[in-house]
Design an enzyme around this catalytic site. Structure first.
Site, mmCIF file in Angstrom:
data_model
loop_
_atom_site.group_PDB
_atom_site.id
_atom_site.type_symbol
_atom_site.label_atom_id
_atom_site.label_comp_id
_atom_site.label_asym_id
_atom_site.label_seq_id
_atom_site.Cartn_x
_atom_site.Cartn_y
_atom_site.Cartn_z
ATOM 1 N N GLU A 17 0.873 -1.173 0.000
ATOM 2 C CA GLU A 17 0.000 0.000 0.000
ATOM 3 C C GLU A 17 0.909 1.222 0.000
ATOM 4 O O GLU A 17 1.537 1.548 1.013
ATOM 5 C CB GLU A 17 -0.907 -0.003 1.226
ATOM 6 C CG GLU A 17 -1.868 1.162 1.268
ATOM 7 C CD GLU A 17 -2.732 1.185 2.515
ATOM 8 O OE1 GLU A 17 -3.018 2.294 3.005
ATOM 9 O OE2 GLU A 17 -3.095 0.100 3.003
ATOM 10 N N CYS A 31 -2.417 8.908 2.830
ATOM 11 C CA CYS A 31 -2.255 8.490 1.444
ATOM 12 C C CYS A 31 -3.485 8.832 0.616
ATOM 13 O O CYS A 31 -3.398 8.964 -0.608
ATOM 14 C CB CYS A 31 -1.958 7.005 1.367
ATOM 15 S SG CYS A 31 -3.139 5.960 2.221
#
Length: 455
Positions: free
Chosen positions: A229, A263
């Protein structure tokens, strides 16, 4: 024994020192985890579920202290630390509710004495190299489903959220998870590198693209389950029929929440020329209302930048944009205590790093566009593909735009949102694999196909 110093980014003061792992201790923890994993996998699922339920109760009981610890070591505003912990409870509930059905053996065919079944079995021993910006979310997205599906976990929290990682391990051990089944590995990059040399069955990493690419080079030839990720440069488009004030309020929060250190923070905004001026005025007005200050104060909205090096990145992006013609409407400067003033720029374009490279701070560029077609082209002009959004009252229009955008998650009239019921994944340099949803439980298993003929 080596130690790791823990600092408060808002004050620069040292909080404490903790013992750190080295290559030898990581190897020993791996061997212990390998030995302990079969018994944990053989433990009836109701007992594993009970451990996680006790962990949930412990989080509730210690929530205020856990929030204060997270704020002290990361600079996250205390209200947002509480929000993260409270939000974690719903994720735990999802895992507890869905773990059994998600991994139950399925009979998919029966005819003439032939039966076909799909079984889910644990990967084995997995490593989790976690992140600091949402340490409870990111850590538990991996640790909890991995444990519930019968895996042992070597858990390395970020060196910038070590005390939180230690708290996660402590509470899980107290809840009944054996120490060898969840092994805490403390330290920086050298510990992450040591984990990669072990004969693990999977590695789950959250962090930068640069580190993710290095992990891929190291583990790819070994055919290890690898889930990454990574970063994002998440765009949102405000259509000409959107309410500019409503969109501005939502997107200012989406860009600046957790001091922009997410993010899935909104990092690029494209606004139709018909509502551009009204949107920008409302956006700047909203940002001016964000209180910057002590992360421990209940009313602080903008806290500290966790990693001091990121301040240099923000300085450089603002300077590059201004040098190339961008107009700075507010912010653009450092403030005391590892803080960067909330920053808004217009007259921006894709020749600027601000619109192409991850900012990971309270900095946003807003670009004017003339059509949906132009907006889609700009939204896709990136090597990342984590999230994207559209603001419009017209659902069909939003769906038409978002269907063309390369992103793992898409938003209509919202942003910066994660649900335990939906998979969290990215395209391109935002990574491979996924967490959350029932798929994010199954990802910690491998399938075994059964062909059974009765004679």
């Amino acid at each position: 024994m080596t130690t790791l110093a823990i600092y408060n980014p808002a004050t620069g003061t040292q909080i404490t020192q903790v013992p750190a792992d080295g290559a030898a201790s990581v190897a020993a923890k791996f061997q212990a985890a390998r030995a302990a994993q079969p018994a944990w996998a053989a433990t009836p699922l109701p007992q594993r579920l009970a451990c996680v339920a006790r962990f949930r109760a412990a989080v509730v009981a210690e929530l205020e202290a856990l929030a204060a610890t997270m704020t002290a070591e990361t600079g996250k505003p205390i209200s947002m630390s509480r929000n993260e912990l409270n939000g974690l409870l719903g994720r735990i509930d999802f895992f507890l509710t869905e773990a059994e059905a998600s991994t139950a053996t399925q009979t998919v065919f029966t005819d003439g004495g032939m039966t076909e079944q799909i079984q889910h079995i644990p990967l084995g021993v997995v490593a989790n190299i976690s992140a600091w910006n949402y340490p409870w979310f990111v850590g538990c997205n991996v640790i909890l489903p991995a444990l519930l599906t019968g895996n042992a976990v070597l858990y390395k929290p970020s060196e910038f959220a070590t005390l939180t990682g230690m708290a996660i391990a402590r509470l899980l051990h107290a809840a009944g998870v054996p120490a060898d089944v969840l092994a805490l590995c403390v330290g920086g990059g050298e510990v992450g590198a040591a984990l990669q040399t072990q004969r693990i069955d999977g590695l789950f990493f959250t962090g930068s693209y640069t580190t993710g690419a290095k992990i891929t080079q190291a583990l790819g030839p070994r055919m290890v389950k690898l889930q990454l990720e990574l970063g994002g440069k998440d765009p949102t488009y405000v259509c000409d029929d959107a309410n500019p004030a409503t969109a501005a309020a939502s997107l200012a929060d989406g860009a600046m929440y957790n001091t922009g250190q997410s993010c899935c923070s909104v990092e690029r905004i494209y606004v139709h020329e018909k509502v551009f001026d009204a949107f920008v005025a409302a956006f700047v007005d909203t940002v001016h209302g964000f209180k910057v200050g002590d992360p421990m104060a209940d009313d602080t909205y903008i806290g500290a930048i966790t990693r001091a090096a990121q301040l240099d990145v923000l300085d450089a992006q603002v300077a590059d944009a201004v040098a190339k013609g961008a107009k700075l409407l507010t912010g653009g400067t450092r403030l005391p205590g590892n803080t960067f003033a909330p920053t808004v720029l217009v007259d921006v374009g894709h020749s600027m790093d601000l619109m192409r490279e991850e900012s990971f701070g309270p900095v946003i560029g807003i670009q004017k566009v003339a059509s949906d077609t132009e907006a889609v082209a700009l939204m896709n002009d990136t090597r990342y593909g984590l999230t994207a959004g559209v603001f419009t009252p017209d659902e069909a229009r939003a769906r038409a735009v978002l269907a063309q955008v390369n992103a793992g998650s898409v938003y209509w009239n919202c942003c910066d949102r994660v649900s335990p019921r939906l998979p969290w994944s990215g395209h391109g340099d935002s990574g491979v694999g996924l967490t959350l949803s029932t798929y994010g439980i199954q990802t910690f298993t491998r399938t075994k196909a059964w062909h059974l003929r009765q004679v």
